[in-house]
Design a protein around this motif. Structure first.
Motif, PDB file in Angstrom:
ATOM      1  N   LYS A   1      33.589  38.939  36.490  1.00 26.23           N
ATOM      2  CA  LYS A   1      33.235  39.104  35.074  1.00 26.23           C
ATOM      3  C   LYS A   1      33.314  40.565  34.659  1.00 26.23           C
ATOM      4  N   ASP A   2      34.016  41.359  35.471  1.00 23.48           N
ATOM      5  CA  ASP A   2      34.056  42.800  35.258  1.00 23.48           C
ATOM      6  C   ASP A   2      34.789  43.146  33.951  1.00 23.48           C
ATOM      7  N   PRO A   3      34.213  44.038  33.135  1.00 23.25           N
ATOM      8  CA  PRO A   3      34.900  44.468  31.921  1.00 23.25           C
ATOM      9  C   PRO A   3      36.161  45.247  32.271  1.00 23.25           C
ATOM     10  N   GLY A   4      37.199  45.016  31.488  1.00 22.18           N
ATOM     11  CA  GLY A   4      38.451  45.733  31.717  1.00 22.18           C
ATOM     12  C   GLY A   4      39.245  45.239  32.899  1.00 22.18           C
ATOM     13  N   CYS A   5      38.958  44.026  33.387  1.00 16.81           N
ATOM     14  CA  CYS A   5      39.694  43.467  34.534  1.00 16.81           C
ATOM     15  C   CYS A   5      41.097  43.034  34.091  1.00 16.81           C
ATOM     16  N   ALA A   6      42.107  43.583  34.729  1.00 16.60           N
ATOM     17  CA  ALA A   6      43.488  43.278  34.356  1.00 16.60           C
ATOM     18  C   ALA A   6      43.852  41.829  34.679  1.00 16.60           C
ATOM     19  N   LEU A   7      43.266  41.275  35.754  1.00 18.69           N
ATOM     20  CA  LEU A   7      43.576  39.894  36.129  1.00 18.69           C
ATOM     21  C   LEU A   7      42.959  38.902  35.139  1.00 18.69           C
ATOM     22  N   ILE A   8      41.725  39.173  34.724  1.00 16.79           N
ATOM     23  CA  ILE A   8      41.087  38.301  33.718  1.00 16.79           C
ATOM     24  C   ILE A   8      41.904  38.308  32.437  1.00 16.79           C
ATOM     25  N   ALA A   9      42.326  39.494  31.998  1.00 16.59           N
ATOM     26  CA  ALA A   9      43.126  39.604  30.779  1.00 16.59           C
ATOM     27  C   ALA A   9      44.449  38.859  30.917  1.00 16.59           C
TER      28      ALA A   9
END
Length: 345
Positions: free
Chosen positions: A304-312
């Motif tokens: 749930k990390d902010p700025g995670c490239a994989l989530i984006a």
């Protein structure tokens, strides 16, 4: 009479180790002398049984051998240097002197033994899934990570395709398309209709291959279809649990008449990856590569990390959301297993 206290896992492990030591000492009781042995020759391990192994010699025959104490690891597929005894001693025909360097090794974590090798010198992994037991993409993803870590070429095989119908075909085909889009080869097979058996034979030619997958997907039955007359023991999927039942108990190497070798390995319902680091799991998902290193924080956990490239990337459908969810489940299982193993020691 008071009940005997239940052993902890650590105590049980130590007792098991002592028992194995006694067995090993008994097996080594006969010490081969040089004048009792023939010349050194090359061979390949076609099966391993405790402190013994069956070795295929240069003459194509199988010999049961003892292992020198200096040999720390030996699995099916290992290439070895061995010497035949001039006389057979208690069904033991020789001794394995040394193990050649491996070109590859497939391993899995074991609660007691750490990382445990399964087979060696494999050139391709056939990841067998099936319509029944229910198709499971998460298990395929685990094997793909393992294959990418070892550099062994993976091929996905959907077995029991004769069971495809209107209720499941669209969903399974959609899942398989995810792997095709990434670049993985997908094949189809049916022992019942013999669909895809000819194509599988061609795929296996000139390779040392291994079938992996959860119990009940039909690995041994496929082997029977590919090698008529072999008649490995097979069992149907349990009607009560819907899970496969273990049929192969010892890994064994077989030769195809048309070329190539196959290692038939014990089935497992779950392939753990808790011996890997999160970074190694990341690299096992090959479509993640262009996004790695792009997270806002260097220690990003990709949960749930902010700025995670994989989530984006998952939100933008640049990587498939199902694969990303599977990746997160693998990371969670690694953390859970490592925590459990610390408490059980």
């Amino acid at each position: 009479m008071a009940k005997r206290a239940k052993l902890t896992k650590g105590q049980a492990r130590r007792i098991k180790a002592n028992q194995e030591k006694k067995i090993r000492n008994k097996a080594d009781k006969h010490q081969w002398q040089d004048d009792e042995l023939g010349e050194a020759q090359h061979g390949v391990v076609i099966s391993r049984f405790g402190q013994h192994a069956d070795v295929e010699g240069e003459d194509g025959l199988s010999y049961r051998c003892n292992l020198r104490r200096s040999i720390k690891s030996l699995v099916c597929g290992d290439k070895v240097l061995w010497r035949q005894g001039k006389e057979t001693e208690h069904s033991i025909a020789g001794v394995i002197e040394a193990v050649h360097d491996r070109s590859s090794v497939l391993s899995r974590p074991d609660v007691y033994d750490g990382v445990k090798p399964i087979a060696a010198n494999i050139s391709q992994i056939l990841i067998v899934s099936s319509v029944l037991p229910a198709f499971n993409g998460d298990i395929i993803d685990r094997y793909l990570v393992a294959a990418e870590q070892t550099g062994i070429t993976p091929v996905i095989v959907l077995n029991k395709v004769d069971l495809l119908d209107d209720s499941n075909q669209a969903a399974i085909e959609a899942q398989l398309q995810i792997y095709r889009d990434i670049g993985y080869q997908v094949m189809y097979a049916s022992n019942k209709t013999e669909q895809g058996i000819g194509e599988l034979k061609e795929q296996l030619k000139n390779h040392t291959s291994i079938f992996v997958g959860q119990s009940g997907v039909g690995k041994s039955t496929l082997t029977n279809s590919l090698m008529p007359g072999l008649e490995l023991i097979t069992r149907e999927v349990s009607e009560n649990s819907g899970l496969g039942q273990h049929t192969t108990t010892v890994a064994r190497l077989f030769h195809f008449d048309h070329g190539g070798d196959l290692i038939d390995s014990p089935g497992i319902r779950e392939f753990g990856l808790w011996h890997l680091t999160p970074q190694e799991v990341c690299h096992g998902f090959i479509e993640f590569s262009e996004f790695l290193g792009g997270c806002k924080f260097r220690d990003c956990k990709h949960i749930k990390d902010p700025g995670c490239a994989l989530i984006a990337a998952a939100e933008q459908k640049k990587i498939h959301p199902d694969r990303f969810t599977s990746f997160q489940r693998i990371l969670a299982s690694i953390s859970e297993n490592k925590l459990t193993s610390r408490f059980n020691d």
